[in-house]
Design an enzyme around this catalytic site. Structure first.
Site, mmCIF file in Angstrom:
data_model
loop_
_atom_site.group_PDB
_atom_site.id
_atom_site.type_symbol
_atom_site.label_atom_id
_atom_site.label_comp_id
_atom_site.label_asym_id
_atom_site.label_seq_id
_atom_site.Cartn_x
_atom_site.Cartn_y
_atom_site.Cartn_z
ATOM 1 N N GLU A 154 -2.797 6.467 1.995
ATOM 2 C CA GLU A 154 -1.977 4.972 2.875
ATOM 3 C C GLU A 154 -3.250 4.736 3.685
ATOM 4 O O GLU A 154 -3.327 5.234 4.419
ATOM 5 C CB GLU A 154 -0.669 5.001 2.987
ATOM 6 N N LYS A 206 0.870 -1.083 -0.071
ATOM 7 C CA LYS A 206 -0.304 -0.145 -0.155
ATOM 8 C C LYS A 206 0.984 1.493 -0.508
ATOM 9 O O LYS A 206 0.717 2.177 -0.909
ATOM 10 C CB LYS A 206 -1.093 -0.025 1.425
ATOM 11 N N THR A 207 1.843 1.527 0.799
ATOM 12 C CA THR A 207 3.014 2.320 0.498
ATOM 13 C C THR A 207 3.360 2.645 -0.045
ATOM 14 O O THR A 207 2.841 4.123 -1.070
ATOM 15 C CB THR A 207 4.030 2.530 2.005
#
Length: 924
Positions: free
Chosen positions: A614, A568-569
């Site tokens: 995020e 996700k980052t």
């Protein structure tokens, strides 16, 4: 009998596009009616909260209530929140005895229009853009007068008044008409320019436009060779790249580079040609001043910037070019001839004709024209009673807004004909018994209301402000006008940047820091024993989780929220970088330092465009968000210390998908079993709310097929994404690995939903260099390359090691691993063991506890015991000793990784120091 005193309420705010025309009309009203009561309806956090009082006008605050962008069931939940805003607007009408309400669009205008319509107060709508916004499409249904900036704007009864110009632009227009040469000379001298030299002004707005910058400076040699001078306003933080590109270019002393100008009228006074985006204000100001322009519309959005410039371009006052076509070659072949030089002796005459055409299409008295519409609706000879919808008099203000049926117009874009143009009706007062269901259908629990900035109050304090998550949102809150403070146990590297952003930071935790605070923001790592949290509980201070504060920042934007146990980052950073690259001016909050080809972007950014976040699923806090686009990279079980079971973890993602705004999109990975189960569980429900589901991956049934990455000779990784029924699009990535190919595909899908063309999205992704602690280079000593990575889940570790194997070639892959959390180590010990079997050698340290207490028998040795290949893994509890041991095993050509979510990142310096010691001994 004395004339009745004029009283007008102006509604609008949030962005300069709404606030500047509002203030221009306010000033024009005051000039024509010095004793007039002129009040402004706005929000507590928008640009108007500062500018309106500075201009001497009373600001009346209403809560912000965004309207859904499409007419779906979510609209049925709107009335309760909208009623409070309408009540506040009606109170403002009463306090000032407003005789006319003038709306300029945005969230504030909706309750103003509803309140005025309910009470029979005349309404004037002023629309700045060629394509009207939702609020003004609503207000135009009831308006007594509709003022539009551009011909062809699709609003009923529209009258073209032009844009109400800023006072400084009106003054410049008058000065240029009275003394054109003197005005030019004064401005040139103030800017350090030669007034006798043809001048090209380049601007992409206060934050700049990377593609515009690159295209123009890429043609610098040709521009300067034609004998002109260039004033290039690059936008904040973008001067270094432009200046670097000018090195060695002949005549570069005539290429003037600045980030921005506070007195833009000086640049306009000397400009012969302007290259710019085509925002409504830009187009109108250039036309009013009669300046030829090259318009490069923003490549993301609903196409309104192209429409804004259409009438001026059609008249011959400008040139329109797509962002993707605006290249150095285009500048050389189109802009240089317009400026003159060898072979272009008629350039002066061409520019003069364009200037006349622009001036002919421009309007200089837009504010006065709007005021005249207002004056036509003022009562004559006395204050008239408010008019009801039926024409009978109604009380000036009821004690509370009673239920009333209000017709809401079609909120979809004008070209969407899927809904009845006559609109539909809904009570303005909330009915708690009505959940919006058709008879006989199952009820779907409504999500909790999303936190807004207005809910936070004026003073906000963040506990643990130096952490990755908190340090990302603190400056964003400050940028939105809140008074922000924070505390942290240690004076870490993030605190200096926070202080520079206007955040008051205190090292150490003290109860007194909470005194006078409206809202305390905490993360899941903050325990109830923290003195600041304890004081807040004691005094009844509002306590919000970090995710709720972030949700407040996202509430008024087209937001992309990226969730998943891993990826996700990087994925959110890819989306954010691409948006910056194509000039979409995003905001973002990401738990890592984002790096692009244009430079380091940091972990957060404040802009006027889409919001990228995020979304942390570790404690369920991602359910605070209500994004337009939700990206799910995977639903692989993690954080079972919080969820307990895989089923509970997957249920959280189902709830996350249910938070997607109607008309939005779910982007999910087809290669992940959990994500596939998620799609199967939510597809029908999302379809009922007009939410599109797009899957991506290597799976044969993926909506967007993703190829394996291939290395290129210029150190890129080439990936093809192929949407079903469309041609392939080639992505060029600067980050290795099949996992990053999937991340890029997810980002590409999200960018397309935000309005980016396929190739534009691909070009934006090419700028992504990486994020801090994601395959981040720490240096090379003695032929050993040291890289740091945040991987802390078995799947992440396996993806990292496979990517490292691709990068290292014939060398070995060595890993220094610090497990993160006792619960995670215990749960996934065998999976970690299998993942690290992909390395040639791994040294495992003891566990980074983070928020957990030690568990007997759970140490890093548990991971070593599960590595299948004998002697491939070793356990060394002391992290420094482990780092030195692994450095001693390295040899030239090896890639050494420091891996984990704890403080293992600090060991890269230990490894490099040890390698230097060895290299020094070897040379001796």
């Amino acid at each position: 009998m004395a004339e009745p005193r004029v009283s007008v309420l102006l509604a609008g705010g949030g962005t300069a596009g709404h606030v500047n025309p509002l203030l221009s009309v306010a000033d024009a009203l005051r000039a024509r009616h010095p004793d007039a009561v002129v009040a402004v309806l706005g929000t507590a956090e928008g640009l108007e909260s500062r500018l309106v009082p500075e201009h001497g006008y009373t600001l009346e605050v209403v809560p912000r209530v965004p309207l859904p962008r499409r007419p779906t069931l979510d609209l049925l939940r709107l009335p309760g929140r909208l009623k409070d805003a309408v009540d506040a607007a009606s109170d403002a009408i009463s306090r000032h005895g407003a005789q006319v309400v003038v709306g300029f669009g945005g969230y504030v205008s909706t309750p103003a229009y509803l309140a005025a319509h309910r009470r029979g107060i005349p309404i004037v709508v002023q629309e700045q853009n060629a394509r009207p916004g939702i609020a003004n499409r609503l207000g135009a249904r009831w308006a007594d007068a509709v003022a539009v900036t551009f011909p062809g704007t699709a609003l009923p009864g529209a009258q073209v008044t032009g844009m109400p110009l800023r006072a400084s632009i009106e003054r410049l227009a008058a000065e240029r008409a009275a003394d054109p040469w003197g005005t030019r000379v004064r401005a040139a001298h103030a800017l350090g320019l030669d007034p006798s030299t043809t001048t090209l002004l380049v601007t992409g707005g206060s934050l700049g436009a990377v593609n515009v910058n690159r295209a123009v400076v890429g043609a610098a040699a040709a521009l300067l060779g034609s004998g002109v001078q260039v004033l290039h306003l690059t936008g904040t933080g973008k001067t270094d790249d432009v200046r670097a590109a000018l090195r060695g270019v002949a005549g570069a002393d005539r290429y003037h580079v600045r980030e921005y100008l506070t007195s833009m009228e000086q640049a306009l006074a000397v400009a012969d040609v302007v290259v710019a985006r085509s925002g409504a204000g830009t187009v109108c100001e250039l036309a009013a001043l009669g300046i030829p322009a090259v318009y490069v519309p923003l490549p993301i959005g609903n196409g309104e910037q192209r429409l804004n410039a259409a009438s001026v371009v059609a008249a011959g006052g400008g040139v329109l070019v797509d962002d993707a076509e605006f290249t150095p070659a285009w500048v050389r072949s189109h802009v240089v001839p317009l400026l003159g030089g060898a072979g272009h002796t008629d350039a002066h005459h061409v520019r003069a004709a364009m200037a006349r055409a622009a001036a002919g299409a421009g309007v200089r008295d837009g504010a006065d024209r709007v005021v005249r519409l207002v004056e036509s609706l003022l009562p004559a000879g006395g204050s008239a009673p408010a008019r009801s919808v039926t024409g009978s008099a109604v009380p000036h203000r009821p004690a509370a807004l009673s239920p009333a049926t209000v017709a809401l117009p079609m909120l979809a874009p004008p070209d969407d004909d899927a809904w009845d143009d006559e609109g539909w009706t809904q009570d303005v007062q909330d009915d708690p018994t009505d959940d919006g269901r058709e008879p006989g259908t199952a009820a779907t629990p409504a999500p909790e209301p999303t936190t807004t900035l207005a809910d936070l109050g004026r003073r906000v304090h963040l506990v643990g402000v130096g952490g990755a998550g908190m340090s990302a949102i603190a400056p964003l809150l400050a940028a939105r006008g809140l008074q922000v403070s924070g505390s942290d146990a240690h004076d870490g590297p993030a605190l200096a940047g926070l202080r520079a952003a206007g955040v008051r930071v205190h090292v150490g935790h003290e109860a007194g820091l909470v005194d006078g605070v409206d809202t305390l923001v905490v993360s899941s790592a903050v325990r109830e024993t923290n003195p600041e949290l304890a004081r807040a509980r004691e005094r009844g201070v509002r306590v919000l989780h970090r995710s709720q504060a972030l949700a407040a920042l996202m509430a008024d934007r087209d937001a992309v929220a990226v969730a998943g146990a891993h990826g996700k980052t990087t994925t959110s950073a890819m989306v954010a970088t691409a948006l910056v690259e194509v000039g979409a001016d995003p905001s973002f909050a990401i738990g890592g330092v984002v790096r692009s080809a244009s430079g380091t972007l940091g972990g957060s950014r404040h802009g006027a465009g889409p919001f990228v976040a995020e979304a942390d699923e570790s404690d369920g806090s991602f359910l605070a968000y209500a994004p337009l686009v939700a990206v799910v990279t995977n639903v692989e079980p993690d954080h079972l210390d919080h969820y307990g079971t895989r089923e509970a973890f997957e249920d959280a993602f189902v709830a996350f998908a249910a938070r997607i705004r109607p008309g939005g999109m779910l982007v999910a990975c087809a290669d992940d079993d959990g994500a596939r189960r998620l799609v199967a569980a939510v597809r029908d429900d999302l379809a009922s709310r007009d939410v599109v589901v797009v899957t991506y991956g290597r799976a044969a049934d993926a909506d967007v097929r993703v190829s394996e990455p291939r290395p290129t000779q210029d150190e890129r990784w080439e990936v093809e994404v192929t949407p079903r029924g469309e041609r392939p699009v080639r992505l060029r990535l600067r980050v290795p690995g099949a996992h990053n190919a999937l991340n890029a595909a997810a980002a590409w899908c999200a960018l397309r939903r935000l309005g980016a063309a396929p190739e534009t999205a691909a070009r934006g992704l090419d700028a992504f260099v990486g994020t801090g602690r994601r395959f981040e280079d720490r240096g090379t000593v003695g032929g050993v390359r040291v890289v740091d990575d945040y991987a802390h889940h078995p799947t992440e570790v396996a993806a990292l090691l496979r990517a490292a194997r691709q990068v290292v070639g014939g060398g070995r892959v060595l890993a220094l691993f610090q497990p993160h959390l006792y619960s995670r180590t215990r749960t996934f010990a065998s999976q970690f063991g299998r993942a690290f079997d992909l390395a040639d050698l791994v040294v495992v340290t003891d566990i980074y506890a983070a928020r957990e207490d030690p568990e007997p028998g759970v140490t890093g040795a548990l991971v070593v015991a599960h590595v299948p290949t004998p002697d491939r893994a070793r356990f060394v509890a002391d992290k420094v000793a482990a780092a030195r041991l692994l450095a001693d095993q390295a040899r030239p050509g090896d890639l050494l990784l420091t891996v984990g979510a704890g403080d293992v990142t600090e060991l890269g310096a230990v490894v490099l120091a040890r390698l230097r010691e060895r290299a020094g001994v070897g040379r001796a």
